[in-house]
Design a protein around this motif. Structure first.
Motif, short mmCIF file in Angstrom:
data_model
loop_
_atom_site.label_atom_id
_atom_site.label_comp_id
_atom_site.label_asym_id
_atom_site.label_seq_id
_atom_site.Cartn_x
_atom_site.Cartn_y
_atom_site.Cartn_z
N UNK A 22 0.82 -1.21 0.00
CA UNK A 22 0.00 0.00 0.00
C UNK A 22 0.86 1.26 0.00
N UNK A 23 2.02 1.18 0.65
CA UNK A 23 2.90 2.34 0.73
C UNK A 23 3.75 2.57 -0.51
N UNK A 24 3.77 1.60 -1.42
CA UNK A 24 4.52 1.79 -2.66
C UNK A 24 5.76 0.92 -2.80
N UNK A 25 5.88 -0.11 -1.96
CA UNK A 25 7.01 -1.04 -2.12
C UNK A 25 6.90 -1.75 -3.46
N UNK A 26 8.05 -2.00 -4.07
CA UNK A 26 8.09 -2.75 -5.33
C UNK A 26 8.28 -4.24 -5.11
#
Length: 231
Positions: A22-26
Motif C-alpha cells: 500500500x505504501x509503494x514497495x516494489x
C-alpha cells in the motif's frame, strides 16, 4: 522518463506485506526472527503473503544467526518447500570460517532453486574480500542482486565501497544490481541515486516508533517512495 528506483521492504507477516504494498514497495523480503537478522519464514507465511499481495517477493534461506550455511541438506529441503509454497525468488549467502564465500553450500542451494532469481545478501559485508566473493559467484544461475551496505557497520561507513562498486557495473562479477540496505537513511538517498544506484532495501525504517515490535507502516513506506521518486 527514467525508470523508478526499486524499493524492497522486509515483511514478517501478511499485515506487513499488505502495508508495504500500500505504501509503494516494489518488492518484499520475507523473513522471520529479526533478532537473528532474519531467518527463513514458515511455508504457511510465504503462501499467505503470496495470496495477499501481487508484488514480487524474495524469501530468505537462512537457518541460524551468522553466515555459516549449517546443514546444507536441510537448506536444500527448505528451498524446495518454499518453492512448493509459491516462492519464486530468494535471498541467501554463506561464508566459511575464514570469511570467504562458501561456494559449495551456495552452489548446492542454488541448484535446488532451478534457475529462480536470487539475491546474495549482506554476508558480502562480513567477508574478508568483497571482490573475491563477487568473482567466486560470477556466472551462478539466477544471481541478479547483491544486498549490501558497503560495510558491516552500515551504509554511513560503506558509502565509498558502494560508489566504487557501482562504478564497476558491467565488469565480470559486477553485472548484478546493487540493492543498498543496512542502516540506510533517507538522507543517503539523493547521494546514492546521483551515483547511479537504483535499488534500496529497508527494514526497521519501514516501521513506526515501536521498531521491530510494531508492524510495517504504509505511511513510512510512502515517505521512502516519495523520496526515491523525487531523487
Amino acid at each position: 522518463m527514467s525508470k523508478r528506483a526499486l524499493l524492497e521492504v522486509i515483511a514478517l507477516d501478511v499485515e506487513d506485506a499488505v502495508a508495504a504494498q500500500a505504501g509503494g514497495a516494489d518488492r518484499l523480503e520475507l523473513v522471520t526472527e529479526m533478532a537473528a537478522d532474519g531467518l527463513t519464514p514458515s511455508a504457511a507465511t510465504v503462501s499467505g503473503i503470496r495470496a495477499a499481495v501481487d508484488i514480487p517477493l524474495r524469501v530468505m534461506l537462512r537457518l541460524a544467526d551468522g553466515f555459516a550455511a549449517g546443514d546444507v541438506g536441510r537448506l536444500v529441503g527448505v528451498a524446495e518447500e518454499m518453492r512448493a509454497a509459491g516462492a519464486s525468488e530468494f535471498v541467501l549467502g554463506f561464508l566459511d570460517a575464514d570469511g570467504l564465500v562458501d561456494l559449495d553450500a551456495v552452489e548446492r542451494v542454488v541448484a535446488a532453486l532451478g534457475g529462480c532469481r536470487w539475491t546474495f545478501h549482506r554476508a558480502i559485508d562480513h567477508a574478508t574480500d568483497r571482490d573475491a566473493v563477487r568473482k567466486a559467484l560470477d556466472g551462478l544461475p539466477g544471481l541478479d542482486t547483491y544486498l549490501t551496505a558497503g560495510s558491516s557497520a552500515g551504509v554511513g561507513t560503506g558509502l565509498p565501497a558502494l560508489l566504487a562498486e557501482a562504478a564497476r557495473r558491467g565488469e565480470p562479477g559486477y553485472e548484478q544490481r546493487i540493492l543498498v540496505g543496512g542502516g540506510l537513511q533517507l538522507a543517503h538517498v539523493p547521494y546514492l541515486v546521483s551515483a547511479g544506484l537504483d535499488a534500496f532495501h529497508i527494514g526497521g525504517a519501514a516501521r513506526g516508533a515501536e521498531g521491530w515490535t510494531g508492524p510495517v507502516s504504509a505511511d513510512a513506506v510512502r515517505e521512502w517512495r516519495r523520496t526515491l521518486d523525487a531523487a
